[in-house]
Motif scaffolding. Structure first.
Motif, PDB file in Angstrom:
ATOM      1  N   GLN A 284       0.824  -1.209   0.000  1.00 17.23           N
ATOM      2  CA  GLN A 284       0.000   0.000   0.000  1.00 17.23           C
ATOM      3  C   GLN A 284       0.857   1.257   0.000  1.00 17.23           C
ATOM      4  O   GLN A 284       0.541   2.250  -0.660  1.00 17.23           O
ATOM      5  N   LEU A 285       1.974   1.220   0.730  1.00 17.04           N
ATOM      6  CA  LEU A 285       2.872   2.372   0.749  1.00 17.04           C
ATOM      7  C   LEU A 285       3.487   2.601  -0.633  1.00 17.04           C
ATOM      8  O   LEU A 285       3.651   3.743  -1.063  1.00 17.04           O
ATOM      9  N   ALA A 286       3.828   1.520  -1.311  1.00 18.99           N
ATOM     10  CA  ALA A 286       4.402   1.641  -2.646  1.00 18.99           C
ATOM     11  C   ALA A 286       3.374   2.196  -3.632  1.00 18.99           C
ATOM     12  O   ALA A 286       3.705   3.004  -4.504  1.00 18.99           O
ATOM     13  N   LEU A 287       2.122   1.781  -3.488  1.00 18.17           N
ATOM     14  CA  LEU A 287       1.071   2.273  -4.372  1.00 18.17           C
ATOM     15  C   LEU A 287       0.781   3.746  -4.110  1.00 18.17           C
ATOM     16  O   LEU A 287       0.494   4.511  -5.027  1.00 18.17           O
ATOM     17  N   VAL A 288       0.853   4.138  -2.836  1.00 16.30           N
ATOM     18  CA  VAL A 288       0.682   5.559  -2.503  1.00 16.30           C
ATOM     19  C   VAL A 288       1.817   6.371  -3.119  1.00 16.30           C
ATOM     20  O   VAL A 288       1.595   7.452  -3.683  1.00 16.30           O
ATOM     21  N   ALA A 289       3.042   5.843  -3.020  1.00 14.15           N
ATOM     22  CA  ALA A 289       4.188   6.538  -3.613  1.00 14.15           C
ATOM     23  C   ALA A 289       4.014   6.685  -5.119  1.00 14.15           C
ATOM     24  O   ALA A 289       4.362   7.719  -5.704  1.00 14.15           O
ATOM     25  N   ALA A 290       3.449   5.658  -5.762  1.00 12.78           N
ATOM     26  CA  ALA A 290       3.210   5.732  -7.199  1.00 12.78           C
ATOM     27  C   ALA A 290       2.176   6.796  -7.526  1.00 12.78           C
ATOM     28  O   ALA A 290       2.310   7.539  -8.500  1.00 12.78           O
ATOM     29  N   SER A 291       1.147   6.901  -6.688  1.00  7.13           N
ATOM     30  CA  SER A 291       0.116   7.920  -6.905  1.00  7.13           C
ATOM     31  C   SER A 291       0.697   9.322  -6.800  1.00  7.13           C
ATOM     32  O   SER A 291       0.251  10.246  -7.488  1.00  7.13           O
ATOM     33  N   LYS A 292       1.693   9.470  -5.930  1.00  5.62           N
ATOM     34  CA  LYS A 292       2.284  10.795  -5.719  1.00  5.62           C
ATOM     35  C   LYS A 292       3.072  11.284  -6.925  1.00  5.62           C
ATOM     36  O   LYS A 292       3.491  12.441  -6.950  1.00  5.62           O
ATOM     37  N   ASP A 293       3.259  10.413  -7.925  1.00  7.09           N
ATOM     38  CA  ASP A 293       3.886  10.875  -9.160  1.00  7.09           C
ATOM     39  C   ASP A 293       2.988  11.856  -9.898  1.00  7.09           C
ATOM     40  O   ASP A 293       3.445  12.562 -10.792  1.00  7.09           O
ATOM     41  N   VAL A 294       1.703  11.863  -9.546  1.00  4.83           N
ATOM     42  CA  VAL A 294       0.795  12.904 -10.022  1.00  4.83           C
ATOM     43  C   VAL A 294       0.939  14.084  -9.057  1.00  4.83           C
ATOM     44  O   VAL A 294       0.645  13.953  -7.873  1.00  4.83           O
ATOM     45  N   GLN A 295       1.409  15.220  -9.554  1.00  2.00           N
ATOM     46  CA  GLN A 295       1.769  16.339  -8.681  1.00  2.00           C
ATOM     47  C   GLN A 295       0.625  16.780  -7.776  1.00  2.00           C
ATOM     48  O   GLN A 295       0.837  17.070  -6.592  1.00  2.00           O
ATOM     49  N   ASP A 296      -0.588  16.814  -8.293  1.00  2.00           N
ATOM     50  CA  ASP A 296      -1.722  17.258  -7.492  1.00  2.00           C
ATOM     51  C   ASP A 296      -1.960  16.322  -6.309  1.00  2.00           C
ATOM     52  O   ASP A 296      -2.383  16.764  -5.238  1.00  2.00           O
ATOM     53  N   ILE A 297      -1.708  15.033  -6.499  1.00  2.00           N
ATOM     54  CA  ILE A 297      -1.878  14.078  -5.409  1.00  2.00           C
ATOM     55  C   ILE A 297      -0.758  14.232  -4.389  1.00  2.00           C
ATOM     56  O   ILE A 297      -0.975  14.103  -3.179  1.00  2.00           O
TER      57      ILE A 297
ATOM     58  N   TYR B 276      -9.363  17.008 -14.552  1.00  2.00           N
ATOM     59  CA  TYR B 276      -9.696  16.055 -13.496  1.00  2.00           C
ATOM     60  C   TYR B 276      -9.794  14.614 -13.993  1.00  2.00           C
ATOM     61  O   TYR B 276      -9.375  13.694 -13.283  1.00  2.00           O
ATOM     62  N   GLN B 277     -10.313  14.433 -15.201  1.00  2.00           N
ATOM     63  CA  GLN B 277     -10.456  13.064 -15.692  1.00  2.00           C
ATOM     64  C   GLN B 277      -9.147  12.505 -16.237  1.00  2.00           C
ATOM     65  O   GLN B 277      -8.775  11.366 -15.931  1.00  2.00           O
ATOM     66  N   VAL B 278      -8.443  13.285 -17.040  1.00  2.00           N
ATOM     67  CA  VAL B 278      -7.234  12.776 -17.708  1.00  2.00           C
ATOM     68  C   VAL B 278      -5.983  12.970 -16.851  1.00  2.00           C
ATOM     69  O   VAL B 278      -5.215  12.026 -16.625  1.00  2.00           O
ATOM     70  N   ASP B 279      -5.784  14.204 -16.360  1.00  2.00           N
ATOM     71  CA  ASP B 279      -4.538  14.529 -15.674  1.00  2.00           C
ATOM     72  C   ASP B 279      -4.466  13.983 -14.245  1.00  2.00           C
ATOM     73  O   ASP B 279      -3.366  13.832 -13.698  1.00  2.00           O
ATOM     74  N   ILE B 280      -5.625  13.718 -13.633  1.00  2.00           N
ATOM     75  CA  ILE B 280      -5.613  13.200 -12.259  1.00  2.00           C
ATOM     76  C   ILE B 280      -6.195  11.796 -12.195  1.00  2.00           C
ATOM     77  O   ILE B 280      -5.513  10.847 -11.798  1.00  2.00           O
ATOM     78  N   PHE B 281      -7.460  11.628 -12.574  1.00  2.00           N
ATOM     79  CA  PHE B 281      -8.160  10.342 -12.463  1.00  2.00           C
ATOM     80  C   PHE B 281      -7.430   9.249 -13.248  1.00  2.00           C
ATOM     81  O   PHE B 281      -6.988   8.246 -12.674  1.00  2.00           O
ATOM     82  N   ASN B 282      -7.285   9.442 -14.555  1.00  2.00           N
ATOM     83  CA  ASN B 282      -6.625   8.429 -15.388  1.00  2.00           C
ATOM     84  C   ASN B 282      -5.161   8.256 -15.019  1.00  2.00           C
ATOM     85  O   ASN B 282      -4.648   7.132 -14.942  1.00  2.00           O
ATOM     86  N   ALA B 283      -4.471   9.381 -14.797  1.00  2.83           N
ATOM     87  CA  ALA B 283      -3.033   9.314 -14.513  1.00  2.83           C
ATOM     88  C   ALA B 283      -2.750   8.555 -13.220  1.00  2.83           C
ATOM     89  O   ALA B 283      -1.830   7.726 -13.158  1.00  2.83           O
ATOM     90  N   ALA B 284      -3.539   8.816 -12.181  1.00  2.00           N
ATOM     91  CA  ALA B 284      -3.318   8.145 -10.894  1.00  2.00           C
ATOM     92  C   ALA B 284      -3.538   6.642 -11.005  1.00  2.00           C
ATOM     93  O   ALA B 284      -2.756   5.839 -10.483  1.00  2.00           O
ATOM     94  N   ILE B 285      -4.588   6.242 -11.704  1.00  2.05           N
ATOM     95  CA  ILE B 285      -4.862   4.816 -11.887  1.00  2.05           C
ATOM     96  C   ILE B 285      -3.762   4.168 -12.717  1.00  2.05           C
ATOM     97  O   ILE B 285      -3.321   3.042 -12.436  1.00  2.05           O
ATOM     98  N   ASP B 286      -3.284   4.872 -13.750  1.00  3.81           N
ATOM     99  CA  ASP B 286      -2.209   4.333 -14.589  1.00  3.81           C
ATOM    100  C   ASP B 286      -0.948   4.068 -13.783  1.00  3.81           C
ATOM    101  O   ASP B 286      -0.263   3.051 -13.989  1.00  3.81           O
ATOM    102  N   PHE B 287      -0.609   4.969 -12.868  1.00  5.37           N
ATOM    103  CA  PHE B 287       0.578   4.762 -12.037  1.00  5.37           C
ATOM    104  C   PHE B 287       0.391   3.566 -11.102  1.00  5.37           C
ATOM    105  O   PHE B 287       1.336   2.824 -10.824  1.00  5.37           O
ATOM    106  N   GLN B 288      -0.837   3.368 -10.598  1.00  8.25           N
ATOM    107  CA  GLN B 288      -1.121   2.202  -9.761  1.00  8.25           C
ATOM    108  C   GLN B 288      -0.933   0.913 -10.565  1.00  8.25           C
ATOM    109  O   GLN B 288      -0.301  -0.036 -10.091  1.00  8.25           O
ATOM    110  N   LEU B 289      -1.494   0.895 -11.761  1.00  8.13           N
ATOM    111  CA  LEU B 289      -1.374  -0.286 -12.616  1.00  8.13           C
ATOM    112  C   LEU B 289       0.079  -0.564 -12.982  1.00  8.13           C
ATOM    113  O   LEU B 289       0.522  -1.722 -12.987  1.00  8.13           O
TER     114      LEU B 289
END
Length: 293
Positions: free
Chosen positions: A41-54, A224-237
């Protein structure tokens, strides 16, 4: 038996310059398997943080957790001990938490406490904060079952690999089909707590707020859809795929055919032949024809 098992640091697992790569040069069949009990979970959170807004969101979330946890008026029946727990608790108790932060911004013991509280209070009133708060709960809700399962002392490898596959599928489905339902839930939450929802068809502005200063004119919906929603999920995947590649999952599943539990109940001749033929062909060159019999 040969293999590699480390933590998730890039200098360890790196496919080109990491320690696993150095081992593979000397021993091509020493396949790398990521350590199961690692805090995924910590690694997935770190991946999400690659999106600057997150990344910016988490700096505010940490302040909220610290301020609310230290307040004598905090609600004790909450889970602030993990990222997923903090996100879930803040959504469930958004109103009371907001009241605590507002009171601290006015009546905090020190200037620093009052200043920090005022900053996070203003952040809590923003649509972007609420949007990311709900997005993280959505993603972490999908990955949490897998993260908990991988930390069990006794783990069924086949079950674990099935959980990895289902987690990937659920995240992919959220990305491809979940936007409208997700956004409606965020909208409903904002209305309940008097938070302004932007006109999603309007031009998204940053910096001074003047859209004409932006090189690329995008809408709020795109942001919100492309730069945050899609991007965050892509980093998780991407993070999950790096840790549990198809070849690694196949290797582990085929390896269960050698499990001696229940008098080799899992033993399968086809599995043994696939294991040797796909992953250790040079080790069994002479024996390959006779192996099946």
């Amino acid at each position: 038996m040969r293999g590699q098992e480390y933590d998730g640091a890039s200098n360890i697992r790196g496919a080109w310059n990491g320690l696993q790569a150095l081992f593979l040069k000397e021993c091509p069949y020493a396949y790398y398997v990521h350590y199961f009990a690692h805090q995924l979970q910590l690694a997935l959170v770190a991946a999400s943080k690659d999106v600057q807004d997150i990344w910016l969101f988490f700096s505010k979330l940490n302040s909220i957790v610290n301020l609310v946890s230290a307040s004598p008026k905090r609600h004790s029946a909450t889970r602030w001990s993990s990222h997923f727990g903090s996100v879930s608790s803040l959504i469930d108790l958004f109103g009371p938490s907001r009241t605590i932060i507002e009171n601290l911004s006015k009546n905090g013991l020190t200037n620093s406490i009052r200043g920090e509280a005022k900053g996070v209070y203003l952040a809590m009133l923003s649509f972007e904060f609420v949007f990311i708060l709900h997005l993280l709960r959505e993603m972490m809700g999908i990955t949490d079952i897998l993260c908990q399962a991988l930390q069990r002392k006794t783990q069924d490898i086949v079950n674990a690999m099935n959980l990895v596959s289902s987690t990937n599928a659920l995240l992919q489905n959220l990305r491809e089909n979940g936007w409208h339902t997700f956004f409606q839930n965020v909208e409903s939450f904002c209305k309940e707590h008097d938070i302004v929802v932007p006109d999603m068809s309007a031009s998204y502005t940053v910096g001074t707020g003047r859209s004409c200063q932006q090189n690329d004119s995008i809408t709020f919906n795109h942001h919100y859809q492309v730069d945050i929603f899609n991007a965050a999920i892509d980093f998780q995947l991407m993070e999950l795929n790096q840790r549990f590649s198809e070849s690694t999952m196949e290797l582990l599943i085929l390896g269960t055919t050698l499990d001696p539990k229940d008098t080799y109940k899992s033993f399968k001749v086809d599995g043994i032949c696939d294991l040797t033929g796909k992953f250790y062909p040079k080790d069994f060159q002479d024996e390959m024809r006779a192996l099946r019999s």
